[in-house]
Design a protein around this motif. Structure first.
Motif, PDB file in Angstrom:
ATOM      1  N   UNK A  99      35.078   7.235  38.366  1.00  0.00           N
ATOM      2  CA  UNK A  99      34.449   6.269  39.266  1.00  0.00           C
ATOM      3  C   UNK A  99      34.744   6.616  40.723  1.00  0.00           C
ATOM      4  N   UNK A 100      36.014   6.861  41.033  1.00  0.00           N
ATOM      5  CA  UNK A 100      36.385   7.193  42.400  1.00  0.00           C
ATOM      6  C   UNK A 100      35.832   8.535  42.838  1.00  0.00           C
ATOM      7  N   UNK A 101      35.917   9.542  41.963  1.00  0.00           N
ATOM      8  CA  UNK A 101      35.403  10.872  42.300  1.00  0.00           C
ATOM      9  C   UNK A 101      33.904  10.844  42.510  1.00  0.00           C
ATOM     10  N   UNK A 102      33.200  10.070  41.696  1.00  0.00           N
ATOM     11  CA  UNK A 102      31.753   9.965  41.789  1.00  0.00           C
ATOM     12  C   UNK A 102      31.330   9.435  43.154  1.00  0.00           C
ATOM     13  N   UNK A 103      31.930   8.339  43.587  1.00  0.00           N
ATOM     14  CA  UNK A 103      31.544   7.757  44.866  1.00  0.00           C
ATOM     15  C   UNK A 103      31.983   8.628  46.038  1.00  0.00           C
ATOM     16  N   UNK A 109      28.567  13.997  50.169  1.00  0.00           N
ATOM     17  CA  UNK A 109      27.289  14.700  50.175  1.00  0.00           C
ATOM     18  C   UNK A 109      26.314  14.047  51.152  1.00  0.00           C
ATOM     19  N   UNK A 110      26.297  12.714  51.175  1.00  0.00           N
ATOM     20  CA  UNK A 110      25.422  12.011  52.121  1.00  0.00           C
ATOM     21  C   UNK A 110      25.759  12.399  53.546  1.00  0.00           C
ATOM     22  N   UNK A 111      27.056  12.539  53.828  1.00  0.00           N
ATOM     23  CA  UNK A 111      27.494  12.904  55.174  1.00  0.00           C
ATOM     24  C   UNK A 111      27.006  14.292  55.572  1.00  0.00           C
ATOM     25  N   UNK A 112      26.830  15.194  54.591  1.00  0.00           N
ATOM     26  CA  UNK A 112      26.494  16.582  54.902  1.00  0.00           C
ATOM     27  C   UNK A 112      25.011  16.899  54.744  1.00  0.00           C
ATOM     28  N   UNK A 113      24.342  16.349  53.731  1.00  0.00           N
ATOM     29  CA  UNK A 113      22.953  16.741  53.466  1.00  0.00           C
ATOM     30  C   UNK A 113      21.972  15.581  53.553  1.00  0.00           C
ATOM     31  N   UNK A 114      22.448  14.386  53.837  1.00  0.00           N
ATOM     32  CA  UNK A 114      21.542  13.255  53.984  1.00  0.00           C
ATOM     33  C   UNK A 114      21.418  12.427  52.721  1.00  0.00           C
ATOM     34  N   UNK A 115      20.961  11.201  52.890  1.00  0.00           N
ATOM     35  CA  UNK A 115      20.906  10.234  51.800  1.00  0.00           C
ATOM     36  C   UNK A 115      19.929  10.646  50.704  1.00  0.00           C
ATOM     37  N   UNK A 116      18.708  11.028  51.080  1.00  0.00           N
ATOM     38  CA  UNK A 116      17.681  11.320  50.080  1.00  0.00           C
ATOM     39  C   UNK A 116      18.037  12.475  49.173  1.00  0.00           C
ATOM     40  N   UNK A 117      18.488  13.587  49.741  1.00  0.00           N
ATOM     41  CA  UNK A 117      18.808  14.756  48.932  1.00  0.00           C
ATOM     42  C   UNK A 117      20.046  14.511  48.082  1.00  0.00           C
ATOM     43  N   UNK A 118      21.045  13.819  48.641  1.00  0.00           N
ATOM     44  CA  UNK A 118      22.271  13.555  47.889  1.00  0.00           C
ATOM     45  C   UNK A 118      21.979  12.703  46.657  1.00  0.00           C
ATOM     46  N   UNK A 119      21.199  11.657  46.821  1.00  0.00           N
ATOM     47  CA  UNK A 119      20.892  10.767  45.703  1.00  0.00           C
ATOM     48  C   UNK A 119      20.025  11.482  44.666  1.00  0.00           C
ATOM     49  N   UNK A 120      19.106  12.329  45.119  1.00  0.00           N
ATOM     50  CA  UNK A 120      18.264  13.080  44.184  1.00  0.00           C
ATOM     51  C   UNK A 120      19.109  13.993  43.306  1.00  0.00           C
ATOM     52  N   UNK A 121      20.039  14.718  43.915  1.00  0.00           N
ATOM     53  CA  UNK A 121      20.911  15.596  43.137  1.00  0.00           C
ATOM     54  C   UNK A 121      21.797  14.784  42.193  1.00  0.00           C
ATOM     55  N   UNK A 122      22.267  13.647  42.648  1.00  0.00           N
ATOM     56  CA  UNK A 122      23.107  12.801  41.799  1.00  0.00           C
ATOM     57  C   UNK A 122      22.350  12.331  40.565  1.00  0.00           C
ATOM     58  N   UNK A 169      25.882  17.754  43.302  1.00  0.00           N
ATOM     59  CA  UNK A 169      25.906  18.113  41.891  1.00  0.00           C
ATOM     60  C   UNK A 169      27.175  17.615  41.210  1.00  0.00           C
ATOM     61  N   UNK A 170      28.302  17.627  41.945  1.00  0.00           N
ATOM     62  CA  UNK A 170      29.537  17.056  41.393  1.00  0.00           C
ATOM     63  C   UNK A 170      29.348  15.560  41.122  1.00  0.00           C
ATOM     64  N   UNK A 171      28.663  14.866  42.033  1.00  0.00           N
ATOM     65  CA  UNK A 171      28.366  13.450  41.802  1.00  0.00           C
ATOM     66  C   UNK A 171      27.518  13.273  40.551  1.00  0.00           C
TER      67      UNK A 171
END
Length: 315
Positions: A99-103, A109-122, A169-171
């Motif tokens: 749970x902690x690692x996921x968030x 990832x959001x901080x580095x690649x943006x919200x949309x791409x991070x959530x898509x990969x997740x 991808x880790x997420x």
């Protein structure tokens, strides 16, 4: 996302009435409205939390969010961990770690690649779980489509942040693990006690982070407020909304709507954070969303198809 949040804990083990049992019409309309509100709340919460990154960093924001999630789940689940056996404890401990690692990986990832791409990969996490459990040929096509979308998003280019993509991808891996562990916890521990205990342990793991930040960085009230808002909007609201929705909307419809969350994330990232995606990125996001939606729709049709009884051989 489902920003990987507490929301995924609710459907895993709660017995809820079906939508048909509660009647069509107003109940389902309210459920659809709640789904929309839940999805937007989740993505707006993540965007709000990112405003605190310059002061708290993703680690600090996730720490505050874990505290909020723990408070909500303790209130709902009312866990009694003293009664747990070791067979119940070990998946709870793993769930707390995941749970902690996921968030943390998602927000980094959001901080580095943006919200949309991070959530898509997740979202590849739950999609992989769904496809791995399927034996239908069509799902192989959806897997290829999703892979094409990911390759599009991660294509080599000068501005590509591969570390940020790796965090996304880790997420995804963590979310897939989160789903599997939640199923195990839900089978072994009644109600939401297991999820509440895992959220509490996860919050305790992040407690030293909060203490260090409070002593060294003296976070501003606005930064803390954004982090708390992220916890409320991305954890508390979606969790409670999902409990409401699952009593009014059929599970396949719920899953289909959830697959649209990467699009919601991209739109919120664009409007709130000014994170614009090019048409190639939109195509990649769309491929992952369509693959997820078609996989869910196909399983729903397969489940709805009545099984024919085997015919007896003529005498």
């Amino acid at each position: 996302m489902r920003t990987a949040s507490v929301r995924a804990a609710a459907p895993a083990h709660r017995a809820v009435p079906t939508a048909s049992a509660l009647g069509p019409g107003g109940g389902r309309l309210a459920g659809v409205a709640t789904m929309i509100g839940s999805g937007l709340s989740n993505q707006i919460g993540a965007a709000t939390g990112s405003f605190a990154f310059p002061v708290l960093g993703p680690l600090g924001v996730v720490a505050v969010r874990q505290y909020v999630a723990a408070i909500v789940l303790i209130a709902v689940g009312r866990p009694r961990p003293r009664s747990f056996t070791w067979r119940q404890w070990w998946p709870v401990l793993l769930l707390a770690l995941v749970f902690g690692t996921m968030n943390l990986s998602l927000y980094s990832a959001i901080d580095r690649i943006g919200l949309g791409l991070a959530v898509t990969l997740e979202f590849l996490g739950p999609l992989a779980i769904a496809l791995a459990a399927s034996r239908r040929r069509a799902d192989a096509c959806w897997a290829v489509l999703a892979a094409a979308g990911v390759i599009t998003l991660m294509r080599p280019r000068p501005s590509a942040d591969y570390f940020g993509m790796g965090l996304g991808l880790l997420a995804a891996v963590c979310w897939a693990s989160y789903i599997l562990l939640n199923r195990t916890v839900g089978r072994r521990i009644p109600g939401a006690q297991g999820s509440a205990t895992a959220a509490t342990l996860s919050a305790l793991m992040f407690l030293p982070v909060g203490i260090v930040l409070a002593i060294r960085q003296q976070p501003t009230a606005s930064a803390v407020g954004c982090a708390v808002a992220a916890g409320v909007l991305s954890s508390a609201v979606p969790y409670l909304a999902d409990l409401f929705t699952l009593r009014r909307v059929p599970a396949p419809a719920f899953g289909l709507f959830m697959s649209v969350n990467p699009v919601l994330a991209a739109v919120v990232g664009w409007i709130v954070l000014g994170q614009r995606l090019g048409w190639i990125e939109w195509a990649g996001v769309g491929a992952v969303v369509v693959a997820n939606a078609l996989s869910i729709a196909g399983r729903a049709r397969a489940d709805a198809t009545p099984q024919q009884a085997p015919q007896q051989a003529p005498q």
